[in-house]
Motif scaffolding. Structure first.
Motif, short mmCIF file in Angstrom:
data_model
loop_
_atom_site.label_atom_id
_atom_site.label_comp_id
_atom_site.label_asym_id
_atom_site.label_seq_id
_atom_site.Cartn_x
_atom_site.Cartn_y
_atom_site.Cartn_z
N VAL A 25 0.70 -1.02 -0.18
CA VAL A 25 0.10 0.04 -0.01
C VAL A 25 0.96 1.32 0.12
O VAL A 25 0.36 2.44 0.02
N GLY A 26 2.06 1.04 -0.15
CA GLY A 26 3.03 2.30 -0.41
C GLY A 26 4.19 2.63 0.47
O GLY A 26 4.76 3.62 0.15
N ALA A 27 4.30 2.10 1.58
CA ALA A 27 5.27 2.11 2.51
C ALA A 27 6.40 1.74 2.22
O ALA A 27 6.69 0.76 1.46
N THR A 28 7.59 2.51 2.27
CA THR A 28 8.81 2.23 1.93
C THR A 28 10.18 2.39 3.02
O THR A 28 10.89 1.86 2.81
N ARG A 29 9.44 3.54 3.97
CA ARG A 29 10.58 3.93 4.88
C ARG A 29 10.30 3.18 6.27
O ARG A 29 9.37 2.91 6.54
N PHE A 30 11.74 3.11 6.93
CA PHE A 30 11.77 2.30 8.11
C PHE A 30 10.46 2.95 9.26
O PHE A 30 9.65 2.28 9.80
N ASP A 31 10.69 4.31 9.07
CA ASP A 31 9.66 5.28 10.24
C ASP A 31 8.31 4.96 9.98
O ASP A 31 7.41 4.96 10.85
N VAL A 32 7.83 4.77 8.52
CA VAL A 32 6.43 4.62 8.22
C VAL A 32 6.06 3.14 8.70
O VAL A 32 4.84 2.93 9.12
N PHE A 33 6.84 2.06 8.38
CA PHE A 33 6.42 0.89 8.83
C PHE A 33 6.48 0.76 10.28
O PHE A 33 5.40 0.20 10.77
N LEU A 34 7.33 1.58 11.02
CA LEU A 34 7.28 1.62 12.44
C LEU A 34 5.98 2.15 12.93
O LEU A 34 5.43 1.49 13.71
N ARG A 35 5.46 3.26 12.43
CA ARG A 35 4.32 4.13 12.68
C ARG A 35 3.02 3.24 12.34
O ARG A 35 2.22 2.73 13.33
N GLN A 44 19.20 8.77 1.05
CA GLN A 44 19.98 9.77 1.63
C GLN A 44 21.40 9.23 1.79
O GLN A 44 21.60 8.23 2.45
N GLU A 45 22.40 10.00 1.66
CA GLU A 45 23.79 9.75 1.94
C GLU A 45 24.14 10.29 3.45
O GLU A 45 25.05 9.38 3.92
N ARG A 46 23.81 11.35 3.92
CA ARG A 46 24.42 11.66 5.10
C ARG A 46 23.32 12.15 6.01
O ARG A 46 22.76 13.16 6.06
N PRO A 47 22.73 11.20 7.12
CA PRO A 47 23.35 9.83 7.36
C PRO A 47 22.74 9.16 6.22
O PRO A 47 21.71 9.16 5.75
N LEU A 48 23.40 7.90 5.91
CA LEU A 48 22.73 6.89 5.20
C LEU A 48 21.68 6.47 5.49
O LEU A 48 21.35 5.86 6.71
N ARG A 49 20.54 6.57 4.73
CA ARG A 49 19.24 5.96 4.83
C ARG A 49 18.84 5.24 3.70
O ARG A 49 19.01 5.56 2.69
N HIS A 50 18.00 4.23 4.10
CA HIS A 50 17.54 3.35 2.91
C HIS A 50 16.04 3.13 3.08
O HIS A 50 15.40 3.46 4.07
N GLU A 51 15.37 3.14 1.68
CA GLU A 51 13.89 2.86 1.63
C GLU A 51 13.96 1.16 1.11
O GLU A 51 15.03 0.78 0.94
N TYR A 52 12.66 0.62 1.49
CA TYR A 52 12.55 -0.76 1.21
C TYR A 52 11.44 -0.97 0.16
O TYR A 52 10.28 -0.49 0.22
N HIS A 53 11.77 -1.36 -1.13
CA HIS A 53 10.95 -1.27 -2.40
C HIS A 53 10.71 -3.26 -2.48
O HIS A 53 11.47 -3.86 -2.48
N LEU A 54 9.61 -3.21 -2.91
CA LEU A 54 9.18 -4.58 -3.22
C LEU A 54 9.88 -5.10 -4.34
O LEU A 54 9.93 -4.22 -5.39
N THR A 55 10.33 -6.18 -4.44
CA THR A 55 10.89 -6.65 -5.88
C THR A 55 9.87 -7.64 -6.40
O THR A 55 8.73 -7.82 -6.00
N ASP A 56 10.05 -8.00 -7.69
CA ASP A 56 9.16 -9.02 -8.36
C ASP A 56 8.66 -9.99 -7.49
O ASP A 56 7.63 -10.40 -7.39
N ARG A 57 9.56 -10.68 -6.83
CA ARG A 57 9.43 -11.88 -6.10
C ARG A 57 8.31 -11.20 -4.83
O ARG A 57 7.33 -12.10 -4.48
N GLY A 58 8.49 -10.19 -4.29
CA GLY A 58 7.65 -9.65 -3.22
C GLY A 58 6.20 -9.34 -3.73
O GLY A 58 5.30 -9.69 -3.00
N ARG A 59 6.48 -8.64 -5.21
CA ARG A 59 5.02 -8.59 -5.75
C ARG A 59 4.07 -9.77 -6.04
O ARG A 59 2.90 -10.17 -6.11
N GLU A 60 5.04 -10.86 -6.14
CA GLU A 60 4.32 -12.19 -6.32
C GLU A 60 3.49 -12.57 -5.11
O GLU A 60 2.66 -13.58 -5.25
N LEU A 61 3.69 -12.09 -3.95
CA LEU A 61 2.76 -12.21 -2.73
C LEU A 61 1.38 -11.66 -2.77
O LEU A 61 0.80 -12.01 -1.93
N VAL A 62 1.17 -10.94 -3.54
CA VAL A 62 -0.28 -10.22 -3.69
C VAL A 62 -1.27 -11.18 -3.65
O VAL A 62 -2.04 -11.03 -2.70
#
Length: 153
Positions: free
Chosen positions: A34-44, A72-90
């Motif tokens: 449903v669109g969450a990609t960032r750690f803090d969004v999953f957390l909330r 983001q580079e400073r500090p390094l932060r990541h988003e989490y994106h579904l892969t094709d394998r992840g989308r196969e879980l629909v």
């Protein structure tokens, strides 16, 4: 990945559960769908402990369900994106949602509705035969050992 608690079992379900079988894992996938990609969004959205979320995200990344992408580079932060394998879980998520709606929905009904983006019609997880293309009920499906499968040694 989890410790192989299913060691010795020749079973695709057991191997899949090593990646998505922990309580929070499919809820994280649901949030990503449903669109969450960032750690803090999953957390909330999930109300999960930070260390548990970090561990589950790592397992889903290691299992190829999510991909870590720097945003983001400073500090390094990541988003989490579904892969094709992840989308196969629909279909798995949709089937669980439909089952829960049938058996556990409250008086207000289903909390979410699955729709086809193209026409707005209801989306359903449906089993069908690849040979005759007929829809199948659970009572019409059986499994058997694959005669061509060679178990690992």
């Amino acid at each position: 990945m989890y410790n192989r608690i299913y060691a010795g079992q020749t079973c695709s379900i057991a191997r899949s559960l090593e990646v998505v079988g922990e309580r929070w894992s499919l809820l994280i996938v649901r949030e990503a769908l449903v669109g969450a990609t960032r750690f803090d969004v999953f957390l909330r959205n999930l109300g999960i402990a930070r260390n548990v979320l970090a561990d589950r995200l790592g397992t889903l990344v290691d299992g190829g369900v999510l991909q870590r992408v720097p945003y983001q580079e400073r500090p390094l932060r990541h988003e989490y994106h579904l892969t094709d394998r992840g989308r196969e879980l629909v279909p798995v998520i949709l089937a669980l949602m439909q089952w829960g709606d049938r058996h556990f929905a409250g008086p207000a009904g289903a909390p979410r509705i699955a729709e086809h983006d193209g026409c707005g019609g209801a989306a359903q997880a449906v089993m069908h035969c690849v040979e005759c293309e007929r829809p199948l009920t659970p009572a019409e499906v059986t499994t058997r050992p694959n005669p061509d499968h060679v178990p690992p040694r």
